[in-house]
Enzyme design. Structure first.
Site, mmCIF file in Angstrom:
data_model
loop_
_atom_site.group_PDB
_atom_site.id
_atom_site.type_symbol
_atom_site.label_atom_id
_atom_site.label_comp_id
_atom_site.label_asym_id
_atom_site.label_seq_id
_atom_site.Cartn_x
_atom_site.Cartn_y
_atom_site.Cartn_z
ATOM 1 C CD GLU A 15 -32.812 -5.218 39.860
ATOM 2 O OE1 GLU A 15 -31.746 -5.824 39.228
ATOM 3 O OE2 GLU A 15 -33.326 -4.659 39.342
ATOM 4 C CB SER A 165 -32.524 -9.102 39.066
ATOM 5 O OG SER A 165 -31.532 -8.485 38.958
ATOM 6 C CB SER A 298 -21.258 -10.091 38.060
ATOM 7 O OG SER A 298 -22.133 -10.065 39.271
#
Length: 325
Positions: A15, A165, A298
């Site tokens: 990530e 993720s 996000s």
């Protein structure tokens, strides 16, 4: 007097690129009239402060300071933007606790607990929080696919126990694909959790301590173009993220209550973003993220915007709440 803020980003996991994006957004939006912000890259091979000319200065790990241009710089607060290890699993939290430096995420115990999906579910189940049926596998275990399928059914999800993720996650439709999915998960972690498939509306619920009050942000509905909310759906535009979610008032109330309960039961601080799937009106917990993505696109920043909280306000609040722990 302005506070020195170290924004840590990068990390040891798959990530790290997402973390660098989050950290740079924090750097861009922190109010410059209140803070001196410093980008600090944390990698296995180096810890460095990176200035605006991309010149690197090594961090002294003894006290988390840096000397740049013959000046020693220490930090008042650390803004933690590392997704995955070592920022989301408790390592950095414990390090800063030992040094006595405030940091914006939850404590080391909470980080370690939420990052380990098995431990999280074990702690929360006694509080009546619903989850999928699960089966655990460790590297080196004898694996009987028929036994796994008997317990969790098909389709099911094979997940790395300590990862984020959607790295190391596969949706398995046929028993003959199980072993390959397990190998994919083992590339991310030596512990695996295999969960039954839940069919229903998926939502993401952000919870933060905003100005001293535990606050549930507007809820986001996740509609993936792919088979599930995987890496492409999360980061490459293969999903719709609809805020506020198209759910009933009963569902909204139920999931908000559960998300806030999780935050309080775990004695959380900082950011929290929990994922749920509804079975009728009942939310089933999928996972809890304590260092969610912080770019403009996000989910948690989208939710904050719907609540009337700008990125500078969101980030400043995180810093100020960290100093009160």
């Amino acid at each position: 007097m302005k506070k020195n803020i170290a924004i840590i980003m990068g990390g040891f996991s798959s990530e790290y690129q997402i973390s660098l994006k989050s950290g740079n957004v924090v750097y861009q939006h922190l109010p410059k009239e209140k803070y001196h912000a410093f980008r600090v890259h944390i990698f296995k091979e180096k810890w460095v402060y990176v200035d605006d000319n991309d010149i690197e200065y090594p961090i002294d790990k003894n006290d988390f300071s840096v000397t740049a241009n013959d000046t020693k710089i220490t930090f008042d607060v650390v803004f933690n933007a590392i997704h995955g290890s070592p920022g989301e699993n408790g390592y950095m939290q414990a390090y800063f606790a030992l040094l006595g430096i405030p940091q914006t995420s939850c404590g080391f115990y909470q980080a370690a607990t939420t990052f380990n999906k098995r431990d999280l579910l074990a702690i929360l189940k006694p509080y009546g929080i619903k989850t999928a049926t699960s089966f655990y596998v460790n590297k080196g275990d004898a694996i009987e696919v028929a036994t796994i399928v008997d317990k969790v059914g098909l389709p099911c999800f094979v997940k790395a126990n300590n990862a984020g993720s959607s790295f190391g996650v596969t949706k398995v439709h046929k028993a003959e694909d199980m072993m390959n999915a397990i190998e994919v998960a083992f590339k991310e972690d030596d512990e695996i959790i295999i969960e039954s498939f839940l069919s229903g509306t998926e939502v993401s619920v952000g919870v933060i301590n905003y100005q001293g009050t535990v606050t549930v942000l507007p809820i986001t509905e996740i509609v993936s173009e792919n088979d599930f909310f995987d890496y492409e759906a999360k980061y490459l535009g293969k999903s719709q993220e609809i805020t506020p979610a198209r759910i009933s008032l009963t569902q909204e109330s139920n999931v908000s209550t559960v998300a806030k309960l999780i935050y309080k039961v775990l004695k959380m601080s900082g950011f929290s973003r929990s994922e749920f799937i509804f079975i009728e009106d009942t939310p089933y917990l999928l996972e809890v993220n304590t260092i969610p993505g912080l770019t403009e696109a996000s989910i948690l920043p989208q939710q904050a915007a719907k609540a009337g909280i700008t990125l500078p306000e969101l980030f400043e609040n995180a810093i100020e709440m960290a100093t009160l722990k």
